[in-house]
Scaffold this motif. Structure first.
Motif, PDB file in Angstrom:
ATOM      1  N   GLN A  61      26.280  31.202  31.382  1.00  0.00           N
ATOM      2  CA  GLN A  61      27.673  30.823  31.155  1.00  0.00           C
ATOM      3  C   GLN A  61      28.466  31.048  32.434  1.00  0.00           C
ATOM      4  O   GLN A  61      29.226  32.008  32.563  1.00  0.00           O
ATOM      5  N   TRP A  62      28.275  30.174  33.410  1.00  0.00           N
ATOM      6  CA  TRP A  62      28.814  30.320  34.755  1.00  0.00           C
ATOM      7  C   TRP A  62      30.334  30.406  34.778  1.00  0.00           C
ATOM      8  O   TRP A  62      30.900  31.017  35.673  1.00  0.00           O
ATOM      9  N   TRP A  63      31.031  29.765  33.820  1.00  0.00           N
ATOM     10  CA  TRP A  63      32.491  29.800  33.822  1.00  0.00           C
ATOM     11  C   TRP A  63      33.011  31.226  33.669  1.00  0.00           C
ATOM     12  O   TRP A  63      34.004  31.589  34.282  1.00  0.00           O
ATOM     13  N   TRP A  64      32.328  32.048  32.864  1.00  0.00           N
ATOM     14  CA  TRP A  64      32.732  33.450  32.749  1.00  0.00           C
ATOM     15  C   TRP A  64      32.446  34.193  34.050  1.00  0.00           C
ATOM     16  O   TRP A  64      33.183  35.111  34.410  1.00  0.00           O
ATOM     17  N   THR A  65      31.391  33.804  34.736  1.00  0.00           N
ATOM     18  CA  THR A  65      31.070  34.451  36.010  1.00  0.00           C
ATOM     19  C   THR A  65      32.217  34.266  36.998  1.00  0.00           C
ATOM     20  O   THR A  65      32.648  35.223  37.643  1.00  0.00           O
ATOM     21  N   ILE A  66      32.732  33.050  37.084  1.00  0.00           N
ATOM     22  CA  ILE A  66      33.845  32.765  37.988  1.00  0.00           C
ATOM     23  C   ILE A  66      35.076  33.586  37.603  1.00  0.00           C
ATOM     24  O   ILE A  66      35.738  34.183  38.457  1.00  0.00           O
ATOM     25  N   VAL A  67      35.373  33.644  36.315  1.00  0.00           N
ATOM     26  CA  VAL A  67      36.539  34.391  35.837  1.00  0.00           C
ATOM     27  C   VAL A  67      36.417  35.863  36.212  1.00  0.00           C
ATOM     28  O   VAL A  67      37.361  36.464  36.730  1.00  0.00           O
ATOM     29  N   PHE A  68      35.239  36.451  36.003  1.00  0.00           N
ATOM     30  CA  PHE A  68      35.118  37.895  36.222  1.00  0.00           C
ATOM     31  C   PHE A  68      34.899  38.270  37.683  1.00  0.00           C
ATOM     32  O   PHE A  68      35.193  39.399  38.067  1.00  0.00           O
ATOM     33  N   ILE A  69      34.464  37.350  38.498  1.00  0.00           N
ATOM     34  CA  ILE A  69      34.490  37.591  39.949  1.00  0.00           C
ATOM     35  C   ILE A  69      35.947  37.656  40.401  1.00  0.00           C
ATOM     36  O   ILE A  69      36.343  38.534  41.181  1.00  0.00           O
ATOM     37  N   ALA A  70      36.779  36.748  39.863  1.00  0.00           N
ATOM     38  CA  ALA A  70      38.216  36.769  40.192  1.00  0.00           C
ATOM     39  C   ALA A  70      38.867  38.062  39.693  1.00  0.00           C
ATOM     40  O   ALA A  70      39.689  38.662  40.400  1.00  0.00           O
ATOM     41  N   VAL A  71      38.507  38.512  38.498  1.00  0.00           N
ATOM     42  CA  VAL A  71      39.042  39.777  37.970  1.00  0.00           C
ATOM     43  C   VAL A  71      38.639  40.927  38.888  1.00  0.00           C
ATOM     44  O   VAL A  71      39.455  41.792  39.214  1.00  0.00           O
ATOM     45  N   ALA A  72      37.380  40.950  39.319  1.00  0.00           N
ATOM     46  CA  ALA A  72      36.899  42.017  40.200  1.00  0.00           C
ATOM     47  C   ALA A  72      37.654  42.010  41.529  1.00  0.00           C
ATOM     48  O   ALA A  72      37.983  43.076  42.066  1.00  0.00           O
ATOM     49  N   VAL A  73      37.944  40.841  42.052  1.00  0.00           N
ATOM     50  CA  VAL A  73      38.685  40.751  43.313  1.00  0.00           C
ATOM     51  C   VAL A  73      40.123  41.231  43.116  1.00  0.00           C
ATOM     52  O   VAL A  73      40.660  41.989  43.938  1.00  0.00           O
ATOM     53  N   PHE A  74      40.755  40.828  42.013  1.00  0.00           N
ATOM     54  CA  PHE A  74      42.153  41.199  41.770  1.00  0.00           C
ATOM     55  C   PHE A  74      42.315  42.701  41.569  1.00  0.00           C
ATOM     56  O   PHE A  74      43.278  43.294  42.044  1.00  0.00           O
ATOM     57  N   TRP A  75      41.362  43.319  40.860  1.00  0.00           N
ATOM     58  CA  TRP A  75      41.497  44.749  40.559  1.00  0.00           C
ATOM     59  C   TRP A  75      40.757  45.652  41.545  1.00  0.00           C
ATOM     60  O   TRP A  75      40.795  46.862  41.401  1.00  0.00           O
ATOM     61  N   ASN A  76      40.120  45.087  42.551  1.00  0.00           N
ATOM     62  CA  ASN A  76      39.311  45.933  43.435  1.00  0.00           C
ATOM     63  C   ASN A  76      40.167  46.982  44.134  1.00  0.00           C
ATOM     64  O   ASN A  76      41.271  46.697  44.581  1.00  0.00           O
ATOM     65  N   PRO A  77      39.667  48.209  44.207  1.00  0.00           N
ATOM     66  CA  PRO A  77      40.452  49.295  44.799  1.00  0.00           C
ATOM     67  C   PRO A  77      40.320  49.391  46.320  1.00  0.00           C
ATOM     68  O   PRO A  77      41.121  50.064  46.961  1.00  0.00           O
TER      69      PRO A  77
END
Length: 113
Positions: A61-77
């Motif tokens: 389910q690649w679409w979720w992969t894209i979403v959660f890579i973006a989440v990881a980038v936005f919240w990265n410390p």
């Protein structure tokens, strides 16, 4: 009556537990003071986002992969995104809902050993 076995393997939701944990962290994040506590929340959310992204890859389910890579980038410390408190509050709710939706919908075949 005899129950017939389906030819399809049973499915499991590997992303459900990390999705729930991340949603809890995001819903509670407005209660965490800035500084060290906020950094911990960012680490937790980023790591769980990458875990959910990996489960999405495994499920195809690649679409979720894209979403959660973006989440990881936005919240990265490490390279923190600096935005107003109101934006963080809205982003936290949206992120929590994304984690819950992904946890419920990312399914892969159970591997029988």
């Amino acid at each position: 009556m005899h129950a017939s076995r389906s030819s399809e393997p049973p499915l499991q939701r590997n992303a459900l537990a990390p999705g729930i944990l991340a949603a809890i962290a995001l819903f509670l994040s407005p209660l965490v003071p800035d500084g060290f506590g906020a950094t911990i929340v960012r680490f937790v959310v980023t790591i769980l986002a990458l875990i959910v992204a990996w489960f999405a890859v495994q499920a195809g389910q690649w679409w979720w992969t894209i979403v959660f890579i973006a989440v990881a980038v936005f919240w990265n410390p490490i390279f923190a995104v600096e935005v107003d408190y109101g934006v963080w509050a809205v982003a936290g709710v949206i992120g929590a809902l994304l984690f819950l939706a992904a946890g419920a919908t990312i399914k892969n075949a159970r591997i029988e050993s």
